[in-house]
Design an enzyme around this catalytic site. Structure first.
Site, PDB file in Angstrom:
ATOM      1  CD1 TRP A   1      -2.936  -1.282   0.350  1.00 25.88           C
ATOM      2  CD2 TRP A   1      -1.964  -2.248   2.112  1.00 25.88           C
ATOM      3  NE1 TRP A   1      -3.635  -2.422   0.647  1.00 25.88           N
ATOM      4  CE2 TRP A   1      -3.069  -3.040   1.728  1.00 25.88           C
ATOM      5  CE3 TRP A   1      -1.195  -2.664   3.215  1.00 25.88           C
ATOM      6  CZ2 TRP A   1      -3.413  -4.219   2.389  1.00 25.88           C
ATOM      7  CZ3 TRP A   1      -1.546  -3.827   3.871  1.00 25.88           C
ATOM      8  CH2 TRP A   1      -2.642  -4.604   3.456  1.00 25.88           C
TER       9      TRP A   1
ATOM     10  CG  HIS B   1      -6.443   0.032   3.718  1.00 29.08           C
ATOM     11  ND1 HIS B   1      -5.970  -1.187   4.126  1.00 29.08           N
ATOM     12  CD2 HIS B   1      -5.891   0.929   4.577  1.00 29.08           C
ATOM     13  CE1 HIS B   1      -5.165  -1.047   5.165  1.00 29.08           C
ATOM     14  NE2 HIS B   1      -5.106   0.231   5.451  1.00 29.08           N
TER      15      HIS B   1
ATOM     16  NE  ARG C   1      -4.731   0.578  -2.197  1.00 27.92           N
ATOM     17  CZ  ARG C   1      -5.132  -0.655  -2.011  1.00 27.92           C
ATOM     18  NH1 ARG C   1      -4.695  -1.611  -2.802  1.00 27.92           N
ATOM     19  NH2 ARG C   1      -5.966  -0.952  -1.029  1.00 27.92           N
TER      20      ARG C   1
ATOM     21  CD  GLN D   1     -10.216  -0.326  -0.255  1.00 30.01           C
ATOM     22  OE1 GLN D   1     -10.131  -0.014   0.932  1.00 30.01           O
ATOM     23  NE2 GLN D   1      -9.342  -1.126  -0.845  1.00 30.01           N
TER      24      GLN D   1
ATOM     25  CB  VAL E   1      -7.832 -10.505   8.776  1.00 36.63           C
ATOM     26  CG1 VAL E   1      -8.811  -9.358   8.788  1.00 36.63           C
ATOM     27  CG2 VAL E   1      -7.111 -10.623   7.444  1.00 36.63           C
TER      28      VAL E   1
ATOM     29  CB  ALA F   1     -12.627  -6.715   8.974  1.00 37.78           C
TER      30      ALA F   1
HETATM   31  C1  FA5 Z   1      -7.289  -3.926   1.175  1.00 34.50           C
HETATM   32  O1  FA5 Z   1      -7.282  -2.744   0.850  1.00 34.50           O
HETATM   33  C2  FA5 Z   1      -7.722  -4.369   2.548  1.00 34.50           C
HETATM   34  N1  FA5 Z   1      -7.877  -3.215   3.390  1.00 34.50           N
HETATM   35  C3  FA5 Z   1      -9.025  -5.163   2.426  1.00 34.50           C
HETATM   36  C4  FA5 Z   1      -9.398  -5.872   3.689  1.00 34.50           C
HETATM   37  C5  FA5 Z   1     -10.241  -5.245   4.599  1.00 34.50           C
HETATM   38  C6  FA5 Z   1      -8.895  -7.138   3.953  1.00 34.50           C
HETATM   39  C7  FA5 Z   1     -10.592  -5.899   5.772  1.00 34.50           C
HETATM   40  C8  FA5 Z   1      -9.235  -7.776   5.123  1.00 34.50           C
HETATM   41  C9  FA5 Z   1     -10.069  -7.180   6.005  1.00 34.50           C
HETATM   42  P1  FA5 Z   1      -6.659  -4.776  -1.201  1.00 34.50           P
HETATM   43  O2  FA5 Z   1      -5.449  -3.942  -1.376  1.00 34.50           O
HETATM   44  O3  FA5 Z   1      -6.630  -6.135  -1.778  1.00 34.50           O
HETATM   45  O4  FA5 Z   1      -7.040  -4.898   0.321  1.00 34.50           O
HETATM   46  O5  FA5 Z   1      -7.896  -3.978  -1.794  1.00 34.50           O
HETATM   47  C10 FA5 Z   1      -9.226  -4.426  -1.591  1.00 34.50           C
HETATM   48  C11 FA5 Z   1     -10.029  -4.304  -2.897  1.00 34.50           C
HETATM   49  O6  FA5 Z   1      -9.886  -2.981  -3.426  1.00 34.50           O
HETATM   50  C12 FA5 Z   1      -9.541  -5.236  -3.987  1.00 34.50           C
HETATM   51  O7  FA5 Z   1     -10.149  -6.497  -3.879  1.00 34.50           O
HETATM   52  C13 FA5 Z   1     -10.016  -4.511  -5.237  1.00 34.50           C
HETATM   53  O8  FA5 Z   1     -11.395  -4.769  -5.440  1.00 34.50           O
HETATM   54  C14 FA5 Z   1      -9.883  -3.065  -4.849  1.00 34.50           C
HETATM   55  N2  FA5 Z   1      -8.634  -2.460  -5.353  1.00 34.50           N
HETATM   56  C15 FA5 Z   1      -7.372  -2.636  -4.897  1.00 34.50           C
HETATM   57  N3  FA5 Z   1      -6.487  -1.889  -5.584  1.00 34.50           N
HETATM   58  C16 FA5 Z   1      -7.194  -1.216  -6.515  1.00 34.50           C
HETATM   59  C17 FA5 Z   1      -6.863  -0.252  -7.534  1.00 34.50           C
HETATM   60  N4  FA5 Z   1      -5.626   0.198  -7.713  1.00 34.50           N
HETATM   61  N5  FA5 Z   1      -7.865   0.234  -8.316  1.00 34.50           N
HETATM   62  C18 FA5 Z   1      -9.135  -0.183  -8.113  1.00 34.50           C
HETATM   63  N6  FA5 Z   1      -9.518  -1.076  -7.176  1.00 34.50           N
HETATM   64  C19 FA5 Z   1      -8.568  -1.585  -6.385  1.00 34.50           C
END
Ligand code: FA5
Length: 356
Positions: free
Chosen positions: A165, A186, A212, A226, A269, A323
């Site tokens: 991240w 996030h 990001r 999100q 988690v 979560a």
């Molecule tokens: C997270 O951001 C964690 N905070 C999610 C989480 C929350 C896990 C609570 C456990 C418990 P991640 O980086 O994978 O995880 O992002 C979550 C979702 O955001 C992804 O599944 C995707 O749907 C979306 N996402 C991630 N990066 C991008 C991006 N650059 N552009 C658009 N959507 C994105």
């Protein structure tokens, strides 16, 4: 009279002058013509005045009669002038009314009405599902402290998970307990803020924008939305997590949708999982949209890590929780069959108008 002009001559001239003036006046159609006419006949050195100068040469007893007649002629011409001016104005008004006539029965120009952005449409739908499942909607700041975005989520400074991240830092003096200021990567920091402020049980969803430091491509934006979910209570289990997310997938994508949980890693988690749904295009058979796997990933989730519960003074021996965090545009892409996330924020009205 010295030049031989008699009263009868002057009267005849007056009568001729009146006729001439009346005839000319009757032809005029504009204010400027009329003004010239007024100067020419009724002005100080106009024709009527000039004629009256001749009165001086008449015998004394004739002057009043001719003078009176001259005044009467002057009066009549003034009246005729007024009447002509009024007629000109009436004509002008009538002309304007006709040329600017408005047909109030014609259909009007349609007013262009705006509409909700596809991200908002899907966001509202997602929140609606969770509201029906008993979740409350909360929000947190987009400019966040390191403490909430990372440290309290079991991601200490220099932990390699921070590489997942990378973000933008705000130029502010870091503080000892909150660390640097940054754009949140996030919505998970809202989990911590809610638990810090609220004793269990909690059941919330937190929508919002995240940032990001990321090169964009068909499935990645640097700014996107999100929805975070958090439920903590006594005896909350992985079965509750699976039940809630399966109900969510069925509500949003239809009852036939299959839901898959895969092991995954997020520092906050334990255990962690990624949720995929069966591809709605090929119904799981394999196609271009699901990259021939039959599955589409929609979110990350897991059971809240005991270290996170401890950090917010929840007793991990008594309370447990789950979560999840999902990307709103990614869900919208699946729902609407959009194959490039960059369409969302390119401000192309032709794209945006397709979604209602
Ligand atoms: C997270 O951001 C964690 N905070 C999610 C989480 C929350 C896990 C609570 C456990 C418990 P991640 O980086 O994978 O995880 O992002 C979550 C979702 O955001 C992804 O599944 C995707 O749907 C979306 N996402 C991630 N990066 C991008 C991006 N650059 N552009 C658009 N959507 C994105």
């Amino acid at each position: 009279m010295a030049d031989g002009t008699t009263a009868a001559d002057i009267v005849a001239q007056l009568e001729a002058l009146e006729r001439e003036a009346q005839d000319k006046l009757a032809e005029f159609t504009s204010d400027s013509d009329v003004n010239e006419w007024r100067t020419a006949y009724l002005g100080r050195s106009g024709k009527v005045t000039q004629l009256l100068r001749g009165l001086g040469g008449l015998p004394k007893e004739e002057r009043p009669r001719v003078g009176q007649l001259a005044n009467t002629v002057k009066g009549r011409l003034a009246e005729a002038l007024e009447a002509r001016q009024a007629a000109i104005q009436r004509d002008q008004l009538a002309g304007a009314l006709q040329s600017e006539a408005l047909d109030v029965t014609l259909p009007g120009e349609p007013v262009r009405v705006g509409q909700l952005h596809p991200t908002s449409l899907v966001l509202n739908e997602i929140l609606g599902v969770f509201e029906r499942l008993g979740f409350q909607v909360v929000e947190g700041p987009e400019v966040e402290w390191d403490r909430y975005n990372f440290a309290m989520l079991n991601i200490p400074a220099d932990h390699p998970a921070r590489d997942m991240w990378d973000t933008f830092y705000v130029e502010a003096e870091p503080t000892k307990s909150f660390g640097s200021m940054l754009l949140r990567t996030h919505t998970s920091p809202v989990q911590v803020r809610v638990m810090e402020d609220t004793p269990p049980p909690v059941r919330v969803v937190a929508p919002g924008r995240v940032y990001r430091n990321e090169a964009t491509d068909a499935s990645h934006e640097a700014i996107f939305y999100q929805v975070e979910g958090l439920a903590v209570d006594e005896r909350t289990s992985m079965a509750d997590l699976k039940g809630v997310l399966t109900a969510f997938a069925h509500d949003l994508f239809g009852e036939k949708t299959r839901v898959r949980f895969n092991c995954s890693y997020f520092p906050f988690v334990e255990p962690g999982a990624e949720v995929s749904i069966s591809c709605h295009v090929c119904d799981g058979g394999g196609c271009r949209v699901c990259k021939h796997t039959g599955w589409l990933e929609i979110l990350g989730c897991g059971m809240v890590h005991p270290s996170v519960l401890e950090a917010v003074n929840y007793d991990p021996a008594r309370y447990s929780g789950f979560a999840f965090g999902m990307g709103v545009e990614r869900i919208a892409m699946l729902k609407y069959g959009i194959d490039d996330i960059r369409y969302f924020y390119s401000n192309d009205v032709r794209f945006l108008q397709q979604f209602r």
